[in-house]
Design a protein around this motif. Structure first.
Motif, PDB file in Angstrom:
ATOM      1  N   ALA A   1       0.835  -1.203   0.000  1.00 49.58           N
ATOM      2  CA  ALA A   1       0.000   0.000   0.000  1.00 49.58           C
ATOM      3  C   ALA A   1       0.873   1.258   0.000  1.00 49.58           C
ATOM      4  O   ALA A   1       0.611   2.219  -0.737  1.00 49.58           O
ATOM      5  CB  ALA A   1      -0.927  -0.007   1.213  1.00 49.58           C
ATOM      6  N   ILE A   2       1.926   1.235   0.828  1.00 53.05           N
ATOM      7  CA  ILE A   2       2.829   2.387   0.912  1.00 53.05           C
ATOM      8  C   ILE A   2       3.502   2.636  -0.435  1.00 53.05           C
ATOM      9  O   ILE A   2       3.565   3.770  -0.933  1.00 53.05           O
ATOM     10  CB  ILE A   2       3.897   2.173   2.006  1.00 53.05           C
ATOM     11  N   LEU A   3       3.969   1.525  -1.036  1.00 51.49           N
ATOM     12  CA  LEU A   3       4.658   1.647  -2.320  1.00 51.49           C
ATOM     13  C   LEU A   3       3.722   2.208  -3.394  1.00 51.49           C
ATOM     14  O   LEU A   3       4.093   3.105  -4.152  1.00 51.49           O
ATOM     15  CB  LEU A   3       5.206   0.272  -2.736  1.00 51.49           C
ATOM     16  N   VAL A   4       2.502   1.691  -3.422  1.00 55.79           N
ATOM     17  CA  VAL A   4       1.534   2.162  -4.420  1.00 55.79           C
ATOM     18  C   VAL A   4       1.218   3.643  -4.201  1.00 55.79           C
ATOM     19  O   VAL A   4       1.185   4.430  -5.153  1.00 55.79           O
ATOM     20  CB  VAL A   4       0.238   1.319  -4.359  1.00 55.79           C
ATOM     21  N   LEU A   5       1.040   4.022  -2.928  1.00 55.82           N
ATOM     22  CA  LEU A   5       0.742   5.428  -2.633  1.00 55.82           C
ATOM     23  C   LEU A   5       1.900   6.334  -3.055  1.00 55.82           C
ATOM     24  O   LEU A   5       1.692   7.376  -3.702  1.00 55.82           O
ATOM     25  CB  LEU A   5       0.454   5.592  -1.138  1.00 55.82           C
ATOM     26  N   ALA A   6       3.120   5.912  -2.706  1.00 58.74           N
ATOM     27  CA  ALA A   6       4.286   6.742  -3.031  1.00 58.74           C
ATOM     28  C   ALA A   6       4.440   6.883  -4.546  1.00 58.74           C
ATOM     29  O   ALA A   6       4.661   7.990  -5.056  1.00 58.74           O
ATOM     30  CB  ALA A   6       5.550   6.147  -2.415  1.00 58.74           C
ATOM     31  N   LEU A   7       4.296   5.771  -5.258  1.00 61.34           N
ATOM     32  CA  LEU A   7       4.430   5.837  -6.717  1.00 61.34           C
ATOM     33  C   LEU A   7       3.299   6.675  -7.322  1.00 61.34           C
ATOM     34  O   LEU A   7       3.504   7.429  -8.273  1.00 61.34           O
ATOM     35  CB  LEU A   7       4.439   4.432  -7.321  1.00 61.34           C
ATOM     36  N   GLY A   8       2.105   6.561  -6.733  1.00 61.89           N
ATOM     37  CA  GLY A   8       0.969   7.362  -7.204  1.00 61.89           C
ATOM     38  C   GLY A   8       1.227   8.850  -7.026  1.00 61.89           C
ATOM     39  O   GLY A   8       0.954   9.656  -7.926  1.00 61.89           O
ATOM     40  N   LEU A   9       1.788   9.199  -5.853  1.00 65.19           N
ATOM     41  CA  LEU A   9       2.111  10.615  -5.615  1.00 65.19           C
ATOM     42  C   LEU A   9       3.134  11.110  -6.629  1.00 65.19           C
ATOM     43  O   LEU A   9       3.030  12.223  -7.156  1.00 65.19           O
ATOM     44  CB  LEU A   9       2.666  10.799  -4.199  1.00 65.19           C
ATOM     45  N   MET A  10       4.118  10.262  -6.918  1.00 60.40           N
ATOM     46  CA  MET A  10       5.146  10.662  -7.883  1.00 60.40           C
ATOM     47  C   MET A  10       4.540  10.869  -9.262  1.00 60.40           C
ATOM     48  O   MET A  10       4.861  11.834  -9.955  1.00 60.40           O
ATOM     49  CB  MET A  10       6.248   9.608  -7.947  1.00 60.40           C
ATOM     50  N   ALA A  11       3.637   9.959  -9.642  1.00 64.96           N
ATOM     51  CA  ALA A  11       2.995  10.081 -10.948  1.00 64.96           C
ATOM     52  C   ALA A  11       2.205  11.389 -11.016  1.00 64.96           C
ATOM     53  O   ALA A  11       2.228  12.111 -12.025  1.00 64.96           O
ATOM     54  CB  ALA A  11       2.073   8.885 -11.197  1.00 64.96           C
ATOM     55  N   LEU A  12       1.539  11.715  -9.894  1.00 63.46           N
ATOM     56  CA  LEU A  12       0.751  12.944  -9.840  1.00 63.46           C
ATOM     57  C   LEU A  12       1.649  14.178 -10.008  1.00 63.46           C
ATOM     58  O   LEU A  12       1.337  15.101 -10.776  1.00 63.46           O
ATOM     59  CB  LEU A  12       0.023  12.999  -8.487  1.00 63.46           C
ATOM     60  N   ILE A  13       2.769  14.177  -9.305  1.00 65.91           N
ATOM     61  CA  ILE A  13       3.694  15.315  -9.400  1.00 65.91           C
ATOM     62  C   ILE A  13       4.279  15.411 -10.813  1.00 65.91           C
ATOM     63  O   ILE A  13       4.414  16.502 -11.377  1.00 65.91           O
ATOM     64  CB  ILE A  13       4.840  15.186  -8.366  1.00 65.91           C
ATOM     65  N   TYR A  14       4.617  14.243 -11.351  1.00 67.81           N
ATOM     66  CA  TYR A  14       5.158  14.244 -12.711  1.00 67.81           C
ATOM     67  C   TYR A  14       4.160  14.885 -13.669  1.00 67.81           C
ATOM     68  O   TYR A  14       4.488  15.754 -14.466  1.00 67.81           O
ATOM     69  CB  TYR A  14       5.487  12.818 -13.174  1.00 67.81           C
ATOM     70  N   TRP A  15       2.918  14.441 -13.576  1.00 74.42           N
ATOM     71  CA  TRP A  15       1.876  14.975 -14.456  1.00 74.42           C
ATOM     72  C   TRP A  15       1.727  16.484 -14.258  1.00 74.42           C
ATOM     73  O   TRP A  15       1.689  17.260 -15.210  1.00 74.42           O
ATOM     74  CB  TRP A  15       0.553  14.251 -14.161  1.00 74.42           C
ATOM     75  N   LEU A  16       1.685  16.886 -12.985  1.00 74.75           N
ATOM     76  CA  LEU A  16       1.470  18.300 -12.685  1.00 74.75           C
ATOM     77  C   LEU A  16       2.595  19.174 -13.245  1.00 74.75           C
ATOM     78  O   LEU A  16       2.339  20.211 -13.872  1.00 74.75           O
ATOM     79  CB  LEU A  16       1.388  18.475 -11.163  1.00 74.75           C
ATOM     80  N   VAL A  17       3.837  18.750 -13.033  1.00 72.68           N
ATOM     81  CA  VAL A  17       4.967  19.611 -13.406  1.00 72.68           C
ATOM     82  C   VAL A  17       5.296  19.514 -14.895  1.00 72.68           C
ATOM     83  O   VAL A  17       5.624  20.509 -15.528  1.00 72.68           O
ATOM     84  CB  VAL A  17       6.209  19.274 -12.546  1.00 72.68           C
ATOM     85  N   GLU A  18       5.177  18.312 -15.446  1.00 71.47           N
ATOM     86  CA  GLU A  18       5.638  18.125 -16.822  1.00 71.47           C
ATOM     87  C   GLU A  18       4.518  18.202 -17.860  1.00 71.47           C
ATOM     88  O   GLU A  18       4.789  18.315 -19.049  1.00 71.47           O
ATOM     89  CB  GLU A  18       6.356  16.769 -16.960  1.00 71.47           C
ATOM     90  N   ARG A  19       3.266  18.101 -17.427  1.00 76.98           N
ATOM     91  CA  ARG A  19       2.196  17.990 -18.410  1.00 76.98           C
ATOM     92  C   ARG A  19       1.150  19.108 -18.367  1.00 76.98           C
ATOM     93  O   ARG A  19       0.353  19.230 -19.277  1.00 76.98           O
ATOM     94  CB  ARG A  19       1.475  16.635 -18.245  1.00 76.98           C
ATOM     95  N   THR A  20       1.124  19.882 -17.282  1.00 78.65           N
ATOM     96  CA  THR A  20       0.088  20.917 -17.211  1.00 78.65           C
ATOM     97  C   THR A  20       0.687  22.297 -17.515  1.00 78.65           C
ATOM     98  O   THR A  20       1.903  22.476 -17.476  1.00 78.65           O
ATOM     99  CB  THR A  20      -0.552  20.991 -15.810  1.00 78.65           C
ATOM    100  N   THR A  21      -0.187  23.246 -17.791  1.00 79.04           N
ATOM    101  CA  THR A  21       0.270  24.613 -18.050  1.00 79.04           C
ATOM    102  C   THR A  21       0.883  25.223 -16.795  1.00 79.04           C
ATOM    103  O   THR A  21       1.892  25.922 -16.873  1.00 79.04           O
ATOM    104  CB  THR A  21      -0.914  25.469 -18.514  1.00 79.04           C
ATOM    105  N   PHE A  22       0.285  24.921 -15.658  1.00 77.69           N
ATOM    106  CA  PHE A  22       0.847  25.467 -14.420  1.00 77.69           C
ATOM    107  C   PHE A  22       2.260  24.917 -14.195  1.00 77.69           C
ATOM    108  O   PHE A  22       3.164  25.641 -13.792  1.00 77.69           O
ATOM    109  CB  PHE A  22      -0.049  25.148 -13.222  1.00 77.69           C
ATOM    110  N   GLY A  23       2.430  23.622 -14.504  1.00 75.96           N
ATOM    111  CA  GLY A  23       3.754  23.022 -14.385  1.00 75.96           C
ATOM    112  C   GLY A  23       4.755  23.685 -15.320  1.00 75.96           C
ATOM    113  O   GLY A  23       5.906  23.932 -14.953  1.00 75.96           O
ATOM    114  N   ALA A  24       4.303  23.995 -16.534  1.00 73.96           N
ATOM    115  CA  ALA A  24       5.188  24.677 -17.486  1.00 73.96           C
ATOM    116  C   ALA A  24       5.578  26.046 -16.920  1.00 73.96           C
ATOM    117  O   ALA A  24       6.724  26.484 -17.072  1.00 73.96           O
ATOM    118  CB  ALA A  24       4.498  24.830 -18.838  1.00 73.96           C
ATOM    119  N   ALA A  25       4.636  26.703 -16.236  1.00 70.88           N
ATOM    120  CA  ALA A  25       4.943  28.004 -15.632  1.00 70.88           C
ATOM    121  C   ALA A  25       5.986  27.857 -14.525  1.00 70.88           C
ATOM    122  O   ALA A  25       6.862  28.712 -14.374  1.00 70.88           O
ATOM    123  CB  ALA A  25       3.668  28.646 -15.086  1.00 70.88           C
ATOM    124  N   ILE A  26       5.906  26.763 -13.777  1.00 70.86           N
ATOM    125  CA  ILE A  26       6.914  26.521 -12.735  1.00 70.86           C
ATOM    126  C   ILE A  26       8.280  26.345 -13.384  1.00 70.86           C
ATOM    127  O   ILE A  26       9.279  26.931 -12.957  1.00 70.86           O
ATOM    128  CB  ILE A  26       6.578  25.261 -11.913  1.00 70.86           C
TER     129      ILE A  26
END
Ligand SMILES: Nc1ncnc2c1ncn2[C@@H]1O[C@H](COP(=O)(O)OP(=O)(O)O)[C@@H](O)[C@H]1O
Ligand SMILES: [Mg+2]
Lengths: 303, 253
Positions: free
Chosen positions: A154-179
């Motif tokens: 469960a911990i591993l899945v949660l941690a990997l899920g959080l990473m996927a979320l951050i990846y998407w946010l920073v690398e795939r969204t406009t707000f991430g591009a602004a960062i």
């Protein structure tokens, strides 16, 4: 073979903690060009917040919401608590000295690290504390000869899920591009209408929040926590950051996972006592041969 | 005509170095004005002060009559100002498309909808090379392509006022020619007011209606562009002393 798989799973788990902490180093560095030396201590503080929630939980949180609900509340409490702590830290320790140059920032960061770890000791005492096993699920999944605790999965899945979320946010969204734009060139980003203070707010809330959650996960997985563990974890996660290329978000994730796996394999096949030395050997080697890290090239600009 | 931009006795310094020593200039709605001068004259400092990236020591800057200090630096794009900085300053590790998207980040009414797509298509028509390279990282573009991207990134917010800082700097003559052609086009067709900073005085005076010549932080000469083209001092110092085809002044309204 079984040892290998077992150590790979362990390595990925601890590596995902390093990765979550490394993300905080990397985000803050990317935008502020500042190494937040207090970040490891925020990780510790997160694990103590989780611990405190679960101490109370022995009477009502866990009783009311169940074991999984209790753990979820502990994680959310650490996320919010450490996110706010990160913002407060930026406000009182960094913002007053931004203009003073790099050295005052480093000194302020080290001071902050000291204040947080000593503060934890003052509140929760100098002795290590334990996440009691009654707060966590004790089931195992059996794969052939390998037994993996459900909690660890469960911990591993949660941690990997959080990473996927951050990846998407920073690398795939406009707000991430602004960062990313603000990290590259503050003035030009401002001309585009990007409010730099909003970006600072974001990285100093999100980076620490991830570290705080990793702190709770570490407590859940290894049960023992201590006021000064942030130093070693922080240094290892910092190694992971350098390994992946500081300022690089996917690099921090891969650096963390890779470091965790290398550490676990070293522990399983060579020596458990020397694994920390092994990690710092890696840090030194990377700094000598490839200071930009594995993914450092991607940020190189064409001149 | 109403002034879109009024700068009055502007003083700006970097520590002890005085970069602007009492500059006054004006730009009317729909006009195109050049600011010329050699390296270090203070041209970039002037544009950065207008965009509020620098804080002047004294003097005032008014945008359509309103004190520019009313707006935070990142809010100026919402007031219709697009500043294309010196040296292009594209975001190297962002793709061409992401760079364009950044150009409207601060413009709420331009969220990626129909209007944004339409404007982007128009920019791709102005600079077809950007269309070909839309998925590429901006850092991998050539200098000329980066300049096209920088201008496109400024245009995508549909500005009413553009500040262009040496758009032809370091470009091959053919590419510079194309850049100037587009600047003329956006001025004539879109009625964008333009403050054009250049070292290439010949080209800039061919494009602008009026010009200011900056020398070490002060305005040395100013006047109608065609008068400047025929001015002996300007010819000697900024037009390489070469013969310039004397165009009759007053003919270009
Ligand atoms: N960041 C800075 N710090 C100190 N001096 C500067 C800085 N930027 C520009 N200057 C000085 O200010 C003067 C004007 O510079 P600038 O506005 O860049 O000129 P231009 O754009 O006309 O080449 C120059 O003397 C330059 O050396
Ligand atoms: Mg300049």
């Amino acid at each position: 073979m079984d040892t290998l798989i077992q150590q790979l799973i362990n390595g990925l788990t601890i590596g995902s903690f390093y990765a979550l902490v490394a993300l905080g180093y990397s985000m803050v560095y990317g935008v502020m060009k500042l190494i937040n030396f207090a970040h490891g201590d925020l990780f510790t503080l997160g694990s103590y917040i989780g611990y405190t929630v679960l101490v109370v939980g022995a009477s009502w949180v866990t009783a009311t919401f169940g074991i999984w609900g209790g753990m979820a509340i502990a994680l959310v409490a650490a996320m919010i608590g450490i996110g706010v702590a990160g913002l407060v830290m930026e406000r009182i320790a960094y913002r007053p000295v931004y203009k003073a140059g790099r050295l005052p920032l480093v000194v302020s960061a080290l001071g902050m690290s000291f204040v947080i770890s000593q503060g934890i000791m003052a509140i929760w005492g100098p002795n290590p504390q334990a996440y009691l096993s009654g707060w966590t699920p004790k089931d195992f999944l059996q794969f052939g000869n390998i037994r993996v605790p459900v909690l660890q999965i469960a911990i591993l899945v949660l941690a990997l899920g959080l990473m996927a979320l951050i990846y998407w946010l920073v690398e795939r969204t406009t707000f991430g591009a602004a960062i990313r734009a603000a990290a590259q060139d503050r003035d030009t980003a401002t001309l585009m209408g990007i409010n730099f203070n909003l970006i600072i707010f974001f990285v100093f809330a999100l980076g620490p929040a991830l570290g705080g959650m990793a702190g709770v996960m570490q407590g859940l997985k290894y049960t023992r926590i201590s006021f000064n563990m942030g130093w070693l974890y922080g240094l290892k996660a910092f190694t992971a950051t350098i390994l992946g290329g500081i300022g690089n978000i996917p690099g921090a994730m891969i650096g963390g996972l890779l470091l965790g796996v290398m550490e676990a394999l070293f522990e399983g096949y060579v020596s458990g006592a020397w694994k920390d030395v092994f990690i710092f050997l890696i840090l030194i080697l990377v700094l000598i041969w490839r200071p930009t890290g594995l993914f450092g090239e991607k940020t190189a600009e064409k001149v | 005509m109403a002034a879109v931009l009024q700068v009055e006795t502007l003083f700006v310094s970097y520590g002890a170095v005085e970069a602007l020593k009492g500059i006054s200039l004006e730009l009317d709605e729909g006009d195109i004005v050049a600011v010329l001068g050699s390296n270090g004259a203070g041209k970039t400092t002037l544009l950065k002060s207008i965009s509020r990236l620098l804080v002047p020591r004294s003097g005032s800057i008014r945008l359509r009559g309103a004190d520019i200090n009313k707006f935070a630096p990142y809010q100026l794009i919402q007031q219709g100002i697009a500043h294309v900085p010196e040296g292009r300053k594209v975001f190297a590790t962002l793709t061409v498309e992401e760079n364009l998207r950044m150009g409207v980040f601060g413009v709420r009414t331009m969220a990626p909808g129909k209007e944004y797509k339409k404007t982007r298509e128009w920019i791709f028509r102005l600079f077809p090379r950007l269309l070909e390279r839309r998925k590429q990282l901006a850092g991998t573009l050539s200098g000329g392509e980066q300049q096209m991207l920088a201008i496109g990134r400024g245009l995508i917010s549909k500005p009413s006022l553009m500040l262009l800082d040496e758009p032809s700097l370091g470009l091959a003559p053919v590419i510079a020619q194309e850049i100037f052609r587009v600047i003329r086009q956006i001025h004539q067709e879109e009625k964008v007011s333009i403050l054009l900073v250049e070292q290439n005085a010949r080209k800039a005076l061919g494009l602008a209606r009026y010009g200011y010549i900056l020398e070490t932080g002060k305005i040395a000469i100013q006047g109608e562009a065609c008068d400047l083209r025929n001015d002996e001092r300007v010819k000697a110092a900024y037009l390489g002393g070469a013969k310039v085809n004397i165009s009759a002044c007053g003919s270009m309204s």
